[in-house]
Enzyme design. Structure first.
Site, PDB file in Angstrom:
ATOM      1  CB  VAL A 324      12.144  -2.088  -6.880  1.00 31.30           C
ATOM      2  CG1 VAL A 324      10.419  -2.029  -6.639  1.00 31.30           C
ATOM      3  CG2 VAL A 324      12.788  -1.451  -5.815  1.00 31.30           C
ATOM      4  CD1 TRP A 327      11.712  -9.028  -3.988  1.00 34.07           C
ATOM      5  CD2 TRP A 327       9.728  -8.218  -4.819  1.00 34.07           C
ATOM      6  NE1 TRP A 327      10.929  -9.566  -3.033  1.00 34.07           N
ATOM      7  CE2 TRP A 327       9.733  -9.194  -3.557  1.00 34.07           C
ATOM      8  CE3 TRP A 327       8.629  -7.756  -5.438  1.00 34.07           C
ATOM      9  CZ2 TRP A 327       8.249  -9.073  -3.014  1.00 34.07           C
ATOM     10  CZ3 TRP A 327       7.535  -7.796  -4.748  1.00 34.07           C
ATOM     11  CH2 TRP A 327       7.200  -8.523  -3.726  1.00 34.07           C
ATOM     12  CG  HIS A 328       7.241  -6.556  -8.748  1.00 32.56           C
ATOM     13  ND1 HIS A 328       8.078  -5.686  -8.515  1.00 32.56           N
ATOM     14  CD2 HIS A 328       6.038  -6.359  -7.899  1.00 32.56           C
ATOM     15  CE1 HIS A 328       7.608  -4.541  -7.579  1.00 32.56           C
ATOM     16  NE2 HIS A 328       6.388  -5.222  -7.308  1.00 32.56           N
ATOM     17  N   GLY A 329       9.494 -10.353 -10.617  1.00 30.72           N
ATOM     18  CA  GLY A 329       9.233 -11.501 -11.306  1.00 30.72           C
ATOM     19  C   GLY A 329      10.327 -11.620 -12.252  1.00 30.72           C
ATOM     20  CG  PHE A 481       5.017 -10.767  -7.494  1.00 32.05           C
ATOM     21  CD1 PHE A 481       5.073 -11.054  -8.885  1.00 32.05           C
ATOM     22  CD2 PHE A 481       4.197  -9.490  -7.184  1.00 32.05           C
ATOM     23  CE1 PHE A 481       4.616 -10.291  -9.798  1.00 32.05           C
ATOM     24  CE2 PHE A 481       3.535  -8.852  -8.283  1.00 32.05           C
ATOM     25  CZ  PHE A 481       3.672  -9.215  -9.494  1.00 32.05           C
TER      26      PHE A 481
END
Lengths: 481, 79
Positions: A324, A327-329, A481
């Protein structure tokens, strides 16, 4: 073109009128129009990757059909794997290539191999994390026979490219979205007005709350070396509110715009800070990502590890949250962010409280003292992770935390004693108050049952607040993102 | 094992894991209808069912489950 721009207003009004006045004859007309509008919208924001989006639509459409029509299970699995390689490959290349490339050379450096390497300039296509996850979910659902693949290329294209959600979600599910566009949409005044209300609330959250919080938090984090621990803590507080208002504001605007076209997207935020523990928080924060991760990462992982019982559950939770975060960066800060959230689950897993999810103080005006303490504690935990979310490197985040843990924590935070801090705090109280009152409703500004005078009073107040305290902004945190 | 016994066992498992009895076990029942039955508790329920009935599920079988009726059929097919 972002929702809170003049461009968008110029774009949406004719689109809305054309959709309902001229093209409302059949579902096909409506879908053709939505697809063209969505592609124009995407190209308007960044035309360079329009072909990538189209390519992704075509490939996933045919892979979905191929998985379904393959007779043997091995063939089905083969097509699914092709889909995984294609979609994950896109993400890895555009979003993570530089990260792995740099870290590889760093690692070589640790082992004493000196090699210089250039910087690769890979531009991140807008919305890629959102639409590839949507496509991945679609293919897995088809493989698991949870849904039938779409046989209508037009409908599938609208599902992927629908403009209100293309840039930052929600990460939709075919099972929720496609049935809505299979039939002709009929204009409903109530739904459209509700959409406008939700949009207005999102606009207020973004333009007033998030942007004013940013004005306070940005200088603190940009100059954290010279700030006291207490000031950084104040900065972290406003940044946490900014992050929430920015993304929940975006999501409310996306859902509101979508309702204008008679389509209901999935809810992305459900007043997450009115929670008593981290598990409850994640059920209400970025719901479309969390449920995605639950279904496609956590479930298979915890199924594989099920004989290790609580340990297996915990490992699955932590691994899911690392993902998780990532996923943001492509930055270690996001990995730490996810890791911390994963670790927050440890006491819940061992106390067996993981499933407690309820509306806070249901049916009551105010929470109990115990509930308030739990909410504050949860907020502090989330705020600490937000420092990693905000920082450009893990070292910066750790330096900030070190300052917070130093004696300067008891210094009076002079630098933040400004008019803007005072007005923003009052606006935040109003923001939280309305969200608290509506916490049991379908969205944060569902006020259709209010007396007309109260409703119009609220609309006018919001307009005035937008006019006097609103700040323009070019982007949203989640666009990166 | 007959359906009534299977249902009784499932009911006991649900009560033990979810810590309440606010559900009625019928074929159309889905996880969404039962308080606290979400993706986290789901795996605990599945593991407990495997233990109690002495069976092993495949993930794909589980993904296909639509409601309580299909879960009971799946359990029966494994016994």
């Amino acid at each position: 073109m972002i929702f809170n721009s003049f461009d968008f207003a110029l774009f949406i009004i004719p689109v809305f009128l054309l959709y309902w006045l001229i093209l409302s004859k059949s579902a096909v007309y409506q879908n053709v129009f939505l697809l063209i509008t969505s592609l124009v919208f995407y190209a308007w924001v960044d035309w360079r990757f329009l072909s990538l989006l189209l390519g992704s639509i075509v490939i996933n459409f045919f892979l979905g059909k191929a998985i379904h029509t393959a007779e043997r299970e091995t063939r089905q699995l083969l097509f699914l794997r092709l889909g995984l390689v294609f979609n994950v490959g896109l993400l890895l290349y555009f979003k993570y290539f530089n990260f792995f490339y740099d870290n590889f050379f760093e690692l070589l450096h640790v082992f004493g191999v000196q090699k210089s390497h250039g910087i690769l300039h890979i531009i991140l296509p807008l919305g890629i994390s959102f639409f590839t996850f949507q496509n991945l979910g679609y293919l897995i659902d088809v493989y698991n026979e949870e849904i039938e693949p779409s046989n209508d290329f037009l409908q599938f294209s609208v599902f992927v490219a629908f403009f209100p959600k293309i840039l930052s979600g929600p990460i939709e599910r075919a099972a929720n979205f496609i049935p809505q566009i299979q039939k002709k949409r009929i204009f409903s005044y109530q739904v459209a007005v509700d959409g406008l209300r939700q949009f207005l609330w999102g606009l207020f959250a973004k333009v007033v709350i998030a942007e004013n919080c940013a004005v306070i938090a940005n200088p603190i984090f940009e100059n954290y070396e010279n700030e006291s621990g207490s000031t950084i803590l104040v900065g972290a507080f406003f940044y946490t509110i900014q992050l929430y208002a920015d993304f929940s504001g975006y999501s409310n605007m996306a859902l509101g715009v979508s309702k204008l076209f008679g389509i209901e997207l999935m809810r992305n935020f459900a007043t997450p800070f009115f929670s008593t523990n981290i598990s409850d928080f994640w059920r209400k924060w970025h719901i479309s990502l969390t449920t995605w991760m639950m279904d496609y990462v956590f479930t298979p992982l915890s199924f594989t590890l099920r004989r290790y019982q609580k340990m297996g559950l915990l490992v699955s939770i932590i691994a899911t949250f690392v993902l998780v975060g990532f996923w943001h960066g492509a930055n270690w800060t996001f990995v730490v962010y996810g890791l911390l959230h994963g670790f927050y689950f440890v006491p819940l897993v061992y106390s067996g409280n993981i499933n407690s999810s309820q509306i806070m103080a249901k049916g009551k005006w105010f929470p109990s003292v115990k509930e308030i303490i739990k909410m504050v504690l949860l907020f502090v935990l989330v705020m600490l992770t937000a420092i990693f979310f905000r920082a450009d490197s893990v070292t910066t985040a750790l330096n900030c935390l070190q300052k917070i843990c130093s004696v300067t924590l008891i210094d009076f935070p002079h630098t933040v004693l400004t008019t803007i801090t005072a007005t923003t705090s009052i606006l935040i109280l109003f923001f939280i108050g309305i969200e608290w009152i509506n916490r049991e409703k379908k969205h944060d500004f569902e006020i259709s049952n209010y007396h007309m005078l109260l409703r119009w009073g609220l609309y006018i107040s919001l307009f005035l607040v937008l006019l006097f305290f609103g700040k323009s902004s070019e982007t949203f945190i989640y666009f990166q993102f | 094992m007959n359906i009534t016994t299977i249902k009784e066992k499932i009911s006991e498992i649900l009560t033990a894991i979810l810590e309440h009895t606010n559900f009625e076990l019928h074929d159309e029942l889905t996880a969404k209808d039962v308080d606290g039955w979400d993706s986290l508790s789901h795996m605990m329920i599945i593991t407990k069912i495997e233990e109690e009935f002495g069976i092993r599920f495949k993930l794909r079988d589980l993904n296909k489950l639509k409601n309580m009726g299909s879960l009971i059929t799946l359990i029966q097919s494994k016994l």
